[in-house]
Each structure stands twice: as C-alpha cells, then as structure tokens.
Design a protein around this motif. Structure first.
Motif: not given
Length: 416
Positions: A5-9, A146-149, A189-193, A204-215
């Motif tokens: 889920a691309l959510d902001i839970t 990347g853009l999706y996240n 919200l911007i900082l937390l994501n 969060n979104d930024a973490y997933n961006m990095i994880s998806l690119r590297r992992n």
C-alpha cells in the motif's frame, strides 16, 4: 494476502499523536480552570457568578477561540492532505505507465473492475488512504517506481506552496492562524514522508524509493503484490495466478514489509489450493518471526493460523491463539474481508461444533459476495468454506479430519 500500500498510515498516526497531545493540554487546562473556580468560590468571598464573570475576559475568550481554530485547522488538514497525498501517487503512477486499480480515502474506495468504475466501502486496519495501480507489463528491472512513490510528497508540496501566499493576507487573524496550522501540518507530512525513515517498522515514501532502487527483492514484492491485487479485484483466485510469483527466494528480510509480502503471498496461495498442512507449516514459520513483522501482517497471519490449526486438527492451539483482541479484529473486518467469514465459519463448525451456524455464515457470504472489493478472494473463501462444510468429523476423536484425496469444490457447487 497482504497488498503493498502506498499509504501515509504511520505519518498520519504521528500527526494524530500531536493532535492528541494538544487535546490533552486543552483538557488539562479546562480541569485546572474548574479547580481554580472551585477554589476561588470556596476560599474567598466571591460568588460563583462573580468568579465566572471575572474569567470571561476578552483575552480568555480570544485564547479559547484560537485553540478551537487550531484544532479545526488540524482536522481540516487531515481531510484535505490525505486525498491530496493519494492523488499524487495516482497521477504520478499513471504518468509512469501504471494502470488504475483502486483509490481509497479512509473507507471510501473507487475501483475499476471489468472496465467499469465502482464505489465501495473498504478499509485496512490503521491505514488512512491507499492508491493501488497495476504495473506496466515490463521486465522487473525496467518497471519505474520512483515517481510513483514520490507522487504523494510532490502533491503535498504543491498544495502547501499554493496555500502559502494566504499567510500574507491579513483579512482575519483567525483565518491566518488556520492557514498557518494547515501549512505546518502539510510541512510535517512532507518531512515525515520525504525524509527516508522507518516509522513503527514501516518505511515511508522516501525510504521505499531508496529500497526499491537498491533492493530487487523489495521491488519484486511490491510489483507482484500490485499485480496480484489487480487480478484478485477482477475475480481471479491466487491458485490461478502465475506460479513464479509465489516462489520464495532465500534471504528474505522479514523486517522489510515489501520483502515479507513474498512469503505471505506464497503461504496464502497454499490455502487456496487446499494444501492446508503445508499452509499451516508456512504460517507457523511466519508467526515465529512475528517480532520482525509489522503489526498488520502479524494480525493477518494469526487469523490464518486460527483457521489452519482448526482444519488440521489442533483445536486447542486455535483456541489459545483466538484471544479477545484477535476475535475483535476478525469481527471488525468481516464485512470488508471475506477471509474473516471463512475463519468464523471454521470456528463455528470445528471449535463450536455448530454446523447450522457455519452454514448460515456461508450462505450470508454467498448472498452478499458482490459487496466485497476483492472478488477473487471471495470466490476462494466460498470454495474453501464449501470444502470444509462437506467434510465430516472423525468419529474416534474430537478433531476435524481432512484428507489429501478430497476434491476441490468450486463456488458454483452449493452446500446443501
């Protein structure tokens, strides 16, 4: 089956904690004010009306009104920023070649099935919103993520930037305060994501961006879960999906929710294939790692273990796992997740030995199956319920017996 889920839970939970803190401060202030009034009346010559009149000064009224405006602005920010965030994921996903599957804000969900748009009510524990798309039909390494996240963060930045000029319009001080609170909430919200981090074990979104690119395993978990979700929503059962999606590789990091999706999907498919003993072993292994998994996954795994322990004859083990909290969780989501009706059917049939109640649960699910979001899951659960309702208890024990020779019953074969 967990769906990425691309959510902001967790980020919204952090903001909720701030609001709760403010409420606590206001409540504490009101209690303190009541104590002060009572003390003044008891230990001075002032009457209660005189004391209250002294307190209702212009400054106090303005302070209380400012506090109310702040709380309303926080609430309004929630109502606006969640849809904006998920809309950002949607737009950026579509620009990246993904196809629309579903869009949810709180429990209001817009879905596309068989080429048509429908509106349904659906919720996932602890989530405020969710945007699910179907990835483009490309090799895994070529699918953009990347853009999706980043879309949610980008959308929030645009909205905050658009609202910012209102701070310099001095029409009303309370309006200025509300705008300021809205902007502060948006920036948080911007900082937390936007700053890579894990909150309560979820990236969060930024973490997933990095994880998806590297992992590659994280990316595989996300892409396959999204593809499976699109098929399930259109009525395809897990057992009928590509087998390679459910092969579990070595080296899964169970602390990573995207990677953990892979073995959970594989274990869930075993249930749909009626390979109950294998599924039980797989879910027992997953449950042994519950300290590494996020809370939502642990609850879902526990639910399936109740079912699997029952159909595999371990009634005491199922009863031990089915505590009050898990039973409440199952009851809460039974109207939105058909798997919970399947579990309740097994509880009634095997644990409570009430076949009529189990049949009633089956028939009710069958009658309202079109109300559910995930049609493939409903078909699977009805078939499994049909299957266990056709079996008979072992006359020599209290256990429920299933044999590997039992045929698979499809949903169009009704239980009598």
């Amino acid at each position: 089956m967990p769906i990425f889920a691309l959510d902001i839970t967790e980020c919204m939970n952090a903001l909720k904690s701030i609001i709760k803190y403010i409420f606590a401060l206001i409540l504490g202030g009101l209690i303190g004010l009541a104590i002060a009034v009572a003390g003044t009346v008891c230990f001075s010559e002032a009457t209660l009306p005189e004391t209250i009149n002294n307190l209702t000064t212009v400054e106090l009224r303005e302070t209380m009104l400012a506090a109310v405006v702040a709380l309303l602005a926080f609430a309004f920010a929630f109502l606006i920023l969640i849809p904006v965030h998920e809309s950002g994921h949607l737009v950026c996903g579509l620009l990246s070649g993904y196809k629309f599957v579903s869009f949810r804000v709180f429990n209001l969900t817009i879905i596309r099935t068989d080429g048509k748009i429908h509106v349904k009510r659906y919720a996932i524990a602890g989530t405020g919103g969710q945007c699910l798309l179907n990835p483009p039909d490309l090799p895994l390494e070529q699918i953009p993520t990347g853009l999706y996240n980043f879309g949610g963060v980008l959308a929030n930045i645009i909205v905050v930037a658009a609202i910012l000029p209102l701070l310099f319009i001095t029409v009303n001080p309370y309006l200025t305060e509300g705008v300021a609170i809205f902007i502060i909430t948006g920036v948080l919200l911007i900082l937390l994501n936007g700053i890579p981090m894990k909150i309560s074990g979820t990236g969060n979104d930024a973490y997933n961006m990095i994880s998806l690119r590297r992992n590659p395993l994280s990316k595989r978990g996300m892409i396959e879960a999204l593809r499976a979700n699109a098929l399930i929503q259109n009525g395809i059962r897990p057992k009928d999906m590509h087998e390679e999606w459910f092969k579990v590789p070595e080296g899964i990091d169970y602390k990573n929710p995207l990677e953990a999706t892979i073995p959970i999907m594989a274990a869930s498919r075993l249930i749909d294939e009626l390979r109950f003993e294998e599924a039980r072993e797989a879910f027992e292994q997953l449950y042994s790692r519950r300290n590494e998994l996020i809370g939502l996954y642990v609850k879902e795994i526990a639910c399936e273990l109740v079912f699997l322990r029952l159909v595999c004859g371990n009634i005491d083990g199922a009863r031990k796992m089915l505590d009050g909290n898990l039973r409440k969780y199952i009851d809460t989501y039974r109207k939105m997740m058909s798997s919970k009706e399947r579990i309740l059917c097994a509880i009634s049939l095997i644990m409570e030995k009430d076949r009529e109640k189990a049949l009633e649960i089956y028939r009710l699910l069958e009658a309202r199956q079109n109300d559910y979001l995930l049609q493939g899951e409903v078909k699977s659960d009805l078939a499994i319920m049909n299957h266990i309702l056709e079996k008979k208890p072992d006359s020599h024990s209290n256990h429920f017996v299933l044999t590997p020779q039992i045929p698979v019953y499809e949903t169009d074969e009704k239980v009598q």
